[in-house]
Design an enzyme around this catalytic site. Structure first.
Site, mmCIF file in Angstrom:
data_model
loop_
_atom_site.group_PDB
_atom_site.id
_atom_site.type_symbol
_atom_site.label_atom_id
_atom_site.label_comp_id
_atom_site.label_asym_id
_atom_site.label_seq_id
_atom_site.Cartn_x
_atom_site.Cartn_y
_atom_site.Cartn_z
ATOM 1 N N LYS A 85 26.297 62.968 -25.856
ATOM 2 C CA LYS A 85 26.782 64.175 -26.523
ATOM 3 C C LYS A 85 27.337 65.170 -25.505
ATOM 4 O O LYS A 85 28.411 65.757 -25.713
ATOM 5 C CB LYS A 85 25.642 64.822 -27.309
ATOM 6 N N THR A 129 15.288 77.639 -37.081
ATOM 7 C CA THR A 129 14.513 78.080 -38.240
ATOM 8 C C THR A 129 13.110 77.502 -38.139
ATOM 9 O O THR A 129 12.935 76.281 -38.087
ATOM 10 C CB THR A 129 15.188 77.622 -39.546
ATOM 11 N N GLN A 180 26.766 79.039 -42.102
ATOM 12 C CA GLN A 180 27.120 78.215 -43.249
ATOM 13 C C GLN A 180 28.070 77.132 -42.756
ATOM 14 O O GLN A 180 29.129 77.448 -42.201
ATOM 15 C CB GLN A 180 27.830 79.045 -44.318
ATOM 16 N N LYS A 227 15.100 84.342 -42.217
ATOM 17 C CA LYS A 227 15.914 83.154 -42.511
ATOM 18 C C LYS A 227 15.315 82.325 -43.643
ATOM 19 O O LYS A 227 16.024 81.918 -44.576
ATOM 20 C CB LYS A 227 16.061 82.302 -41.247
ATOM 21 N N PHE A 257 26.745 81.449 -55.614
ATOM 22 C CA PHE A 257 25.634 80.504 -55.751
ATOM 23 C C PHE A 257 25.175 80.367 -57.206
ATOM 24 O O PHE A 257 24.036 80.034 -57.476
ATOM 25 C CB PHE A 257 24.455 80.898 -54.845
ATOM 26 N N GLY A 276 25.620 72.299 -61.018
ATOM 27 C CA GLY A 276 26.150 70.999 -60.649
ATOM 28 C C GLY A 276 25.074 70.078 -60.144
ATOM 29 O O GLY A 276 23.983 69.980 -60.717
ATOM 30 N N GLY A 279 21.767 70.604 -50.935
ATOM 31 C CA GLY A 279 21.305 69.594 -49.984
ATOM 32 C C GLY A 279 21.570 70.088 -48.586
ATOM 33 O O GLY A 279 21.620 71.293 -48.335
ATOM 34 N N CYS A 323 19.319 72.206 -44.112
ATOM 35 C CA CYS A 323 18.546 73.454 -44.093
ATOM 36 C C CYS A 323 17.751 73.715 -45.357
ATOM 37 O O CYS A 323 16.522 73.681 -45.337
ATOM 38 C CB CYS A 323 19.480 74.636 -43.823
ATOM 39 N N LYS A 356 14.597 71.246 -46.592
ATOM 40 C CA LYS A 356 13.429 71.168 -45.690
ATOM 41 C C LYS A 356 12.864 72.556 -45.405
ATOM 42 O O LYS A 356 11.654 72.710 -45.196
ATOM 43 C CB LYS A 356 13.772 70.418 -44.407
#
Length: 482
Positions: free
Chosen positions: A67, A154, A187, A246, A291, A295, A299, A302, A305
């Site tokens: 990476k 987080t 986001q 958060k 929001f 639908g 997922g 963030c 979990k």
């Protein structure tokens, strides 16, 4: 505008985006703090690249040599609009580089941001903090001067105090290394703007020195805001509040999404239209329309979990009853995935037994694999989860996604992946639109109708024009729509 600090309110002139904070000299002696980002996944890589764009000297650190090699070669390992150009520009300018050498990282930085992952534990709902522990411990052992270690990952409330103990254990007391916490609010798909133009900055600190260092580390953000005639609210608070911001924000957003999906379930039973319902209540300024799109549910890496870890930590603190509702939020969200399978069975004329429907002998096109558009992230993606469920029900599933195909293939290799929308839908008995990419929203239903075996479509994101598709001869099913 005001900056809020626990027990103290600091007023400052409306013409200034942040209060006057005493200047501190970076321990390295540089004019501006030199910053490092430990962990170069989605969070760390984005922050490192954007902070270099703001003019800081930046070093990104990771244990993954492949990476790091790609980043140093100008290759972004994730899909995020605009990030690749910023990476190449700042590598060329000499403000940005990446390393696998923790000693070099410790020597370079004045402010070290911890950006590693905190996945759900394999043995429960809580957060796995092993990556945080490893990065902090490794860094602390190599520090040779005063520095500020700042958590961005987080984490469960109480982590910052624990990190402070780790630092105390692994660094000499006379170095005066301090800890702070400053949560991220990125986001995916909009992350570059979220770093350069955040809607707020929250810092949890214990000393004026830490506050001054964090202000200096964010000054580039405030300066950009001033040039664009914007203000960036700054909240200066304690460790616990900074950590909770958060997870509380994520829990609220997850609740709002699951609320409108619960209303979709009611609409399906009563014959209502959840899209009109959402529009109507969204006009109320106390509610708002963001929001409120019913639908397939949420997922990604963030929200799912994080709300589970929040529940687990609240239980440990003896406040589990306060967050019991989040369990139902999670269940509502997961039910939307099985609802798509039910709709598919209904459209294909297949009965559902105790084990679900038998879709063998059918070919289904799934459009979308990522958890949202403008990303290649398939982690806990509802679209990919539904595609897998359809495959397990016996269907021959053909998946196309504009950016996430390779990640999806690695995650669920048993499905068939196509290179274009045309390839995916050709010969299909049913089309399921499960990620709201513009390419799918704007697709021509007449042209697609010429390619399929059966004109049946499940709109898992309520993103299609149902009238256009129906007029083109499609049997249409949305989520919570008649």
């Amino acid at each position: 505008m005001r900056a809020e600090k626990t027990g103290v309110t600091i007023p400052y002139p409306n013409t200034q985006p942040v209060p006057a904070i005493a200047a501190v000299t970076p321990p390295s002696g540089a004019a501006r703090p030199r910053v490092t980002f430990l962990g170069t996944g989605y969070l760390g890589a984005t922050y490192a690249i954007c902070y270099a764009e703001l003019g800081y000297e930046v070093l990104g650190y990771d244990v993954d040599a492949d990476k790091i090699a790609k980043l140093n070669a100008g290759e972004v390992p994730i899909h995020e609009p605009g990030l690749d150009e910023l990476l190449r520009r700042n590598l060329a300018a000499g403000r940005l580089r990446f390393s696998t050498d923790i000693a070099e990282t410790a020597e370079f930085g004045d402010v070290h941001f911890i950006c590693v992952g905190t996945p759900q534990r394999a043995d429960g709902m809580g957060a796995d903090l092993s990556y945080v522990e490893a990065s902090v411990t490794s860094l602390a052992q190599h520090l040779t001067r005063k520095a500020l270690i700042v958590g961005k990952s987080t984490v469960p409330v109480g982590t910052a105090e624990w990190v402070e103990q780790l630092v105390g254990k692994h660094t000499p007391a006379d170095l005066g290394v301090e800890v702070a916490w400053s949560p991220e609010f990125l986001q995916e798909g909009f992350a570059v703007d979220d770093v350069l133009r955040p809607n707020r900055i929250v810092v949890g600190v214990k000393s004026e020195w830490a506050n001054g260092m964090l202000y200096a580390a964010h000054k580039g953000v405030f300066d950009l805001a001033a040039t664009e005639d914007r203000e960036v609210p700054l909240v200066v608070t304690d460790f616990a509040t900074a950590e909770l911001v958060k997870v509380a924000a994520n829990a609220f957003l997850a609740t709002k999404i699951s609320f409108i999906n619960a209303m979709a379930e009611v609409c399906e039973a009563a014959g209502g239209d959840v899209t009109q319902l959402a529009r109507s209540i969204g006009y109320d300024p106390r509610i708002g329309n963001r929001f409120l799109q019913a639908g397939l549910g949420f997922g990604g890496a963030c929200l799912p979990k994080d709300i589970r870890a929040f529940q687990a930590r609240a239980q440990e603190l003896g406040a589990g009853e306060a967050l019991r509702f989040l369990h139902e939020v999670d269940l509502i969200n997961l039910r939307r995935r099985t609802r798509v399978v039910q709709l598919a069975a209904e459209l294909l004329g297949r009965r559902s037994g105790p084990a679900g429907p038998d879709l063998s002998g059918t070919r289904i096109a799934v459009l979308g694999a990522t958890f949202k558009p403008n990303t290649d992230d398939v982690r806990d993606a509802p679209a990919l989860a539904v595609a897998s469920l359809l495959g397990k029900a016996g269907a021959d599933v053909h998946v196309f996604d504009p950016q996430g195909t390779e990640n999806a293939r690695r995650a669920v290799p048993e499905l068939t992946y196509e290179e274009t929308v045309t390839d995916a839908v050709s010969g299909a008995d049913l089309v399921c639109v499960l990620t709201e990419w513009a390419e799918f929203r704007n697709a021509d239903p007449v042209a697609l109708g010429e390619l399929v075996q059966g004109r049946r479509v499940v709109d898992g994101r309520n993103c299609l024009d149902s009238t256009l598709w129906t007029q083109a001869g499609w049997e249409y099913r949305g989520m919570g729509r008649p």
